[in-house]
Design a protein around this motif. Structure first.
Motif, short mmCIF file in Angstrom:
data_model
loop_
_atom_site.label_atom_id
_atom_site.label_comp_id
_atom_site.label_asym_id
_atom_site.label_seq_id
_atom_site.Cartn_x
_atom_site.Cartn_y
_atom_site.Cartn_z
N GLY A 39 -10.63 -8.80 -6.52
CA GLY A 39 -11.77 -9.07 -7.39
C GLY A 39 -11.79 -8.06 -8.52
N ASP A 40 -12.89 -7.35 -8.66
CA ASP A 40 -13.01 -6.33 -9.70
C ASP A 40 -12.49 -4.97 -9.27
OD1 ASP A 40 -14.16 -8.12 -11.47
OD2 ASP A 40 -16.21 -7.64 -10.85
N PHE A 41 -12.05 -4.85 -8.02
CA PHE A 41 -11.55 -3.57 -7.53
C PHE A 41 -10.07 -3.41 -7.84
CE2 PHE A 41 -15.14 -4.19 -4.59
CZ PHE A 41 -15.80 -2.98 -4.80
N ASN A 42 -9.71 -2.26 -8.34
CA ASN A 42 -8.32 -1.88 -8.56
C ASN A 42 -7.98 -0.89 -7.46
OD1 ASN A 42 -5.85 -1.06 -9.51
ND2 ASN A 42 -6.63 -0.12 -11.37
N CYS A 43 -7.21 -1.31 -6.47
CA CYS A 43 -6.97 -0.50 -5.26
C CYS A 43 -5.57 0.11 -5.28
CB CYS A 43 -7.09 -1.37 -4.02
SG CYS A 43 -8.68 -2.20 -3.86
N VAL A 44 -5.50 1.38 -4.93
CA VAL A 44 -4.24 2.07 -4.74
C VAL A 44 -4.27 2.65 -3.34
CG1 VAL A 44 -2.74 3.95 -5.52
CG2 VAL A 44 -4.06 2.63 -7.19
N VAL A 45 -3.24 2.33 -2.54
CA VAL A 45 -3.19 2.74 -1.15
C VAL A 45 -1.89 3.49 -0.88
CG1 VAL A 45 -3.23 1.93 1.25
CG2 VAL A 45 -4.55 0.72 -0.49
N ARG A 46 -1.99 4.65 -0.25
CA ARG A 46 -0.81 5.42 0.16
C ARG A 46 -0.74 5.36 1.67
NH1 ARG A 46 -0.55 9.97 2.59
NH2 ARG A 46 1.19 11.40 2.46
N PHE A 47 0.48 5.11 2.20
CA PHE A 47 0.64 5.04 3.64
C PHE A 47 2.02 5.51 4.04
CE2 PHE A 47 1.82 1.01 1.83
CZ PHE A 47 2.95 0.62 2.51
N GLU A 48 2.17 5.85 5.29
CA GLU A 48 3.45 6.27 5.85
C GLU A 48 4.01 5.15 6.71
OE1 GLU A 48 5.40 9.74 8.68
OE2 GLU A 48 3.23 9.58 8.51
N VAL A 49 5.27 4.85 6.51
CA VAL A 49 5.94 3.82 7.31
C VAL A 49 6.63 4.51 8.47
CG1 VAL A 49 7.70 2.02 7.27
CG2 VAL A 49 6.28 2.41 5.25
N ASP A 50 6.26 4.14 9.70
CA ASP A 50 6.83 4.76 10.90
C ASP A 50 8.06 4.04 11.41
OD1 ASP A 50 4.90 6.76 11.03
OD2 ASP A 50 3.52 5.46 12.12
N ALA A 51 8.15 2.73 11.21
CA ALA A 51 9.25 1.97 11.78
C ALA A 51 9.40 0.64 11.05
CB ALA A 51 8.99 1.72 13.26
N TYR A 52 10.53 0.01 11.25
CA TYR A 52 10.73 -1.34 10.75
C TYR A 52 11.51 -2.11 11.79
CZ TYR A 52 15.69 -0.74 9.68
OH TYR A 52 17.03 -0.54 9.77
N TYR A 53 11.45 -3.42 11.71
CA TYR A 53 12.15 -4.29 12.65
C TYR A 53 13.23 -5.04 11.90
CZ TYR A 53 13.07 -8.12 15.83
OH TYR A 53 13.68 -9.04 16.65
N ASP A 54 14.45 -4.95 12.36
CA ASP A 54 15.58 -5.67 11.76
C ASP A 54 15.98 -6.76 12.72
OD1 ASP A 54 17.85 -6.54 10.51
OD2 ASP A 54 18.89 -4.62 10.58
N ASP A 55 15.71 -8.01 12.35
CA ASP A 55 16.02 -9.14 13.23
C ASP A 55 17.44 -9.65 13.04
OD1 ASP A 55 15.85 -10.49 10.86
OD2 ASP A 55 14.27 -11.86 11.49
N GLY A 56 18.23 -8.98 12.21
CA GLY A 56 19.63 -9.35 12.03
C GLY A 56 19.88 -10.40 10.98
N ASN A 57 18.85 -10.92 10.34
CA ASN A 57 19.03 -11.94 9.28
C ASN A 57 19.10 -11.32 7.92
OD1 ASN A 57 19.05 -14.14 11.02
ND2 ASN A 57 16.83 -14.17 11.09
#
Length: 57
Positions: A39-57
């Motif tokens: 909407g009228d909000f301009n959002c900036v978000v900082r986060f840390e990525v701990d893991a990811y999943y690789d399904d092989g595709n």
């Protein structure tokens, strides 16, 4: 910054139990910053990525 209570969450125990470090990346950190509009909000978000999943595709 929002901090949880002392007893909130699993800390690093969940991450340690269900993930493993890739060789050579044991001491790395992966932080991301995203920006989006809601909407009228301009959002900036900082986060840390701990893991990811690789399904092989």
């Amino acid at each position: 910054m929002i901090h949880g209570s002392v007893n909130s969450g699993y800390g690093h125990n969940f991450e340690k139990a269900f993930t493993k470090d890739m060789e050579g990346l044991e001491e790395s950190g992966h932080h991301r910053v995203i920006r989006y509009y809601m909407g009228d909000f301009n959002c900036v978000v900082r986060f840390e990525v701990d893991a990811y999943y690789d399904d092989g595709n």
